[in-house]
Design a protein around this motif. Sequence first.
Motif, short mmCIF file in Angstrom:
data_model
loop_
_atom_site.label_atom_id
_atom_site.label_comp_id
_atom_site.label_asym_id
_atom_site.label_seq_id
_atom_site.Cartn_x
_atom_site.Cartn_y
_atom_site.Cartn_z
N LEU A 11 0.80 -1.22 0.00
CA LEU A 11 0.00 0.00 0.00
C LEU A 11 0.83 1.27 0.00
O LEU A 11 0.31 2.36 -0.28
N ALA A 57 0.70 3.43 -3.20
CA ALA A 57 -0.59 3.46 -3.91
C ALA A 57 -1.07 4.89 -4.13
O ALA A 57 -0.94 5.75 -3.26
N VAL A 83 -6.69 3.53 -3.73
CA VAL A 83 -7.03 2.23 -3.14
C VAL A 83 -8.55 2.10 -3.14
O VAL A 83 -9.26 2.94 -2.57
N ILE A 99 -5.81 0.05 6.05
CA ILE A 99 -5.77 0.85 4.81
C ILE A 99 -5.36 2.28 5.15
O ILE A 99 -4.52 2.88 4.47
N THR A 104 -1.38 3.57 3.87
CA THR A 104 -1.37 4.35 2.63
C THR A 104 -0.67 5.68 2.87
O THR A 104 -0.63 6.19 4.00
N CYS A 149 -2.55 9.38 -1.33
CA CYS A 149 -3.43 8.29 -1.78
C CYS A 149 -4.90 8.67 -1.57
O CYS A 149 -5.27 9.27 -0.54
N ILE A 169 -8.58 7.11 -1.11
CA ILE A 169 -9.22 5.86 -0.69
C ILE A 169 -10.70 5.90 -1.07
O ILE A 169 -11.42 6.82 -0.69
#
Length: 867
Positions: free
Chosen positions: A68, A71, A74, A109, A113, A117, A119
């Motif tokens: 992650l 990323a 996500v 998460i 991250t 990022c 989400i």
Amino acid sequence: MKQNIIITGGLGYIGTKLCELYSGEAWFKNITVIDSAFHSERIKQLRAWGINFIQAGILDDEAMKFHLKDADIVFHLAGITDVAYTKTESNSEKDLRIKQVGEDGTKNIIKYTNERCKIIFPSTHVVFEGFGETKVDIDETQEPCPVLTYAKGKVVSENNLIYNQKNHVIVRLGSVYGYSNDSTRMNIMPNLFSRIASQDGTIKLFSGGVQLKSLVSIMDVARCLKFVAENDSINREIIHCSNETMTVREVAQLCMEYNPELKLEDTADEIPNLGYTISNKKLLATGFKFLYNIGDSIREMIGNWSAKKMNAELEYKILGGKSFADGRGRILNYELPEPINLIGHITSKRGSVRANHYHPIQEQKCMLLKGQYISVTKDLSDSVAQLEFRVINEGEIAVIKPNVAHAMVFMKDSIFLNLVRGERDHENYGVTHTIPYDLVDLHLADRILCTYKTECRCCGGSSLESAVSLGMSPLANSLLESADENAELFPLEMMHCPDCHNCQLSVVVPKTWMFDNYLYVSSTTASFRKHFEDAAIKYITEFNLDGNSLVIDIGSNDGVFLRPMMERGIRVLGIEPARNIAKVANENGIPTISYYMGSDEMFLKSAQDIFNNNSFKAKLVTASNVFAHTDMLYSMTTEAFQLLDSDGIFIIEVQYLLDTIRDLTFDNIYHEHVNYWSVVSLVNFFNKMSLCVYRVEHINTHGGSIRAYVKRKGCEIDPSVEMFLEAEKESGILDLQTYMDFGNRVAEIRKNVLRNIRLLKKEYAVIAGYGSPAKATTALNYFGINSDDISYIIEDNPLKMGKFIPGVNIPIKGKDFCFQDDNLPGLVIVMAWNFFDEIRKNNQDLIDKGVVFMSIKDLQKPLLYHA
């Protein structure tokens, strides 16, 4: 730098569809699916798209930290979806797992991250399940009121995303429905109802199905998630995603529209609430548009899961649907029922032969891009199966079933795609894919090239479909001189033209092979003599014929129709292609020209010379049982009307296709008869020539025929024409399925005959046939009955005695043969079934000796009885 996209739970219901949307971008984006599950086919497809796959759970800290950290987006779809919908369905163990995976997974998460990022978190409309009253159009400002563990966990995750200041979009989904291959969630109400409907089951409506539901297609959900992820103006938002509002009962009733066999049953079972709906106004304001609806999705799911009617054909053709055409050309779309992993691009020269093999497991699919070929097939599951033939044209996909031998004879230089599911080794043959089978040799290929007719002779259409295939058969009246002689075999199949509804043979054998030395004499049978005498009297009376009138008969044979005309003082001329039969007619005083109609206009001079006058024009031109014989319909008809005066009448008698189909008189199909007429096909044909079928009559010859009266345009139409057309339409003669059903019924007849002949062989030491008409050749060769089954054929026509039925090599004898040595049969099977009563009456001497007479039609019945 490539954008890095992570999809947790990417093998799941929504994740599968989201991956489909991103599959086209995997070549310029780094897309990774993380999922604790491992589904072979789904992962294989991800790899084929270029999407990376990591098997790991979202509670795996090390894996999450590693994957992650870089990323950019996500999609956090992972979680437990097997959840309770009511309090009574809950249990503490399951609730603990739902809470742990849902809440702690989201924390991972957030934790692993980076700051840039974005989400995307799909939440749910059930966060509003705790309302005591029904609410509609709930917007994003409404405070959640969860009750069950699943909804509570979603609210906790929503709050964690909001409070941790990560860039996020929370998408609260309505009840998601729709087909998603083997990842489809079956516990969702519309999907569950569709499954029950596909099984003709009963849907139980808890509390009568009054609960109100917000619904949204899975494809629109995947589109929405991708849309909000890629829209830079949508950040740190909660958005509701729902498209339709319906009660549970309304969804069930929609399923019933697509399957009326479905039943609905009201129950008093618990429902969590009366329902509520969420508003999609905020989402629509962003510019997003819904493209899918529940009606189409339910139809798709019921269709995918319902029983399918298997195509009974060994091979069938697919022409693409959903076509689009404009000035640039045309697009056709083809839907295949199974995945394809190999495509062979194959070129073939005219006259070449390919395939000659079969596939033990898979279907063979060939898409013809250019050219044309004849496909030859044989059912390997049937030990006495006949060959079948089909024309494959450009743009068609030919689908051949497993364990069906097939070969391709190319009528033109061609290019086709071989669409394969399976394997091929370097030798071109594999255990599961292809096994050699010699089906078509060069001799048969040459016969097909020389004789196969790929276009309708009436309208020129190229969309001919096989109605009935009788395999390889000899020329019906080309009797053999010895038992050791091998007959030349040709495909025998009737094709249907969907454009003008003409039915014709696929093969046209050169006419000289069939008619130069003809053995059929019309006057042999008393009933035929009476039929034509009655016709002669009818025409003389109706059309006021006298000594100044000329009547010309095309295919006049030995003059069976013209003789009663001459006897009543009418001038006559016969036109007969068989030289030997024309000679007999002339010797009997009936002026006859040996000529093939439509071959040479110089024949008009020959006809005129016979009468040696300049007023040579006929009042009537007749063509009885020969208008089905010519491949040159237009030139034959043109010549017929050149013979007629301005008000002259062309009268034709042809076997009636509707009778052939209704009475299963398939043995009237043989190579001499290249056309099989209905009134609609006759009307269509003569209309194209600016001629008019003005009256039609049904007559009893050949198991059912029609007599059509034709004049030049402008004549008054008798009501009989419309009556026949309406009756044909009602009988289904315009529908291909009618012809396919006819073919299936003929195949069933064959099974009955073979079973019954075996039973009769046990009962009778000697079985004879009676009559060797053309229909006997067709029937015996199609059934596979030879001299082991029927010892000999009794025949009244001396021209046929001493010869042999071609293909099956059964000897033909005069009746006196029955009384010699041990030849007396116990059973006589009458092949000329249309003269059964007459034949039985004329053979009382055999009956007196205990011989049983039975029609070949009796053998075609499931339960045999003695006549």
